[in-house]
Design a protein around this motif. Structure first.
Motif, short mmCIF file in Angstrom:
data_model
loop_
_atom_site.label_atom_id
_atom_site.label_comp_id
_atom_site.label_asym_id
_atom_site.label_seq_id
_atom_site.Cartn_x
_atom_site.Cartn_y
_atom_site.Cartn_z
N GLY A 100 0.80 -1.22 0.00
CA GLY A 100 0.00 0.00 0.00
C GLY A 100 0.83 1.26 0.00
O GLY A 100 0.27 2.36 0.08
N ASN A 102 2.74 2.44 2.30
CA ASN A 102 2.45 3.13 3.54
C ASN A 102 3.66 3.32 4.44
O ASN A 102 3.54 3.82 5.54
N GLU A 103 4.83 2.87 4.00
CA GLU A 103 6.01 3.01 4.83
C GLU A 103 7.02 3.88 4.10
O GLU A 103 7.35 3.64 2.95
N TYR B 31 -5.29 10.27 5.56
CA TYR B 31 -5.03 8.89 5.15
C TYR B 31 -4.21 8.13 6.19
O TYR B 31 -4.54 7.02 6.56
N ALA B 32 -3.13 8.73 6.69
CA ALA B 32 -2.28 8.04 7.66
C ALA B 32 -1.49 9.05 8.49
O ALA B 32 -1.22 10.17 8.05
N HIS B 34 2.13 9.23 10.75
CA HIS B 34 3.39 8.55 11.02
C HIS B 34 4.10 9.24 12.18
O HIS B 34 4.08 10.47 12.29
N VAL B 49 2.87 3.74 12.22
CA VAL B 49 2.00 4.23 11.17
C VAL B 49 0.58 3.91 11.61
O VAL B 49 0.28 2.74 11.91
N THR B 51 -3.70 4.55 10.92
CA THR B 51 -4.65 4.98 9.91
C THR B 51 -6.08 5.10 10.42
O THR B 51 -6.85 5.90 9.89
N THR B 95 -5.05 11.97 1.50
CA THR B 95 -5.43 11.35 0.24
C THR B 95 -5.08 12.31 -0.90
O THR B 95 -5.22 13.52 -0.77
#
Lengths: 115, 112
Positions: A100, A102-103, B31-32, B34, B49, B51, B95
């Protein structure tokens, strides 16, 4: 994960000169970015390095000042051109991996001082 | 909130103290989130992380929570040790964006 190396780790440069920073990743990655952190400021995105095409620059950053190359999926360079003391910063290379995307991983940074 | 903001800017604590920092971020198009730990001359190290609203994550003595509706996250360190001394960065991913937007960090100094 990704292991990222940068060269040089630090440099002291004279006003008006240019410095090219190299970023090497131990695996092929799609997304690669260049950030800088000026003293006391946030990490700020300079541009996205696109393989085989021109980099995508964020507002306030231009190609003439920060030309970027990305000849393949594991390597990129950032040049800081015609430097002034305001360019004194830590410059970091970063890549996105993982499911995804995401990292996001970072290199150790290049600490630049412009006199 | 248009930017990612962190507080406090710096913090000095004694070994064994517990501490926490705050990260505020735009809640729209989230979206996320960190969290990173950054020691001088090293790469920023990814901690968490997150979400989902209500997410709680833990890594040893460090934990984090997330509230996406109000746009904030807390990072907690229990029983601080001198090796916890570092700058703690939070960053949000929205996003439509591919790269993280960072706060300016909280610099933690733990005195032995």
């Amino acid at each position: 994960s990704a292991v990222i190396s940068q060269k040089p780790s630090r440099d002291i440069c004279q006003r008006g000169t240019s410095l090219t920073i190299q970023c090497q990743v131990d695996s092929q990655v799609t997304m690669m970015f260049w950030y800088r952190q000026q003293p006391g400021q946030s990490l700020t995105l300079i541009a996205t390095a696109n393989q085989g095409s021109e980099a995508t620059y964020e507002s306030g950053f231009v190609i003439d000042k920060f030309p970027i190359s990305r000849p393949n999926l594991t390597f990129s360079t950032l040049t800081v051109s015609n430097m002034s003391p305001e360019d004194s910063s830590i410059y970091l290379c970063s890549v996105v991996t993982g499911t995804g995307g995401n990292e996001q991983f970072f290199g150790p940074g290049t600490r630049l001082t412009v006199l | 909130i248009l930017n990612v903001e962190q507080s406090p800017q710096s913090l000095h604590v004694q070994e064994g103290d517990s501490t926490n920092f705050t990260c505020s971020f735009p809640s729209s198009n989230f979206y996320a989130l960190h969290w990173y730990r950054w020691e001088t001359a090293k790469s920023p190290e990814a901690l968490f992380v997150m979400t989902l609203n209500g997410d709680e994550k833990k890594k040893g003595r460090i934990s984090a929570t997330l509230n996406t509706k109000e746009g904030y996250s807390y990072l907690y360190i229990k029983g601080s040790q001198p090796e916890d001394s570092a700058t703690y960065l939070c960053a949000s991913l929205n996003t439509g964006r591919r790269a993280l937007t960072f706060g300016s960090g909280t610099r933690l100094q733990v005195q032995p």
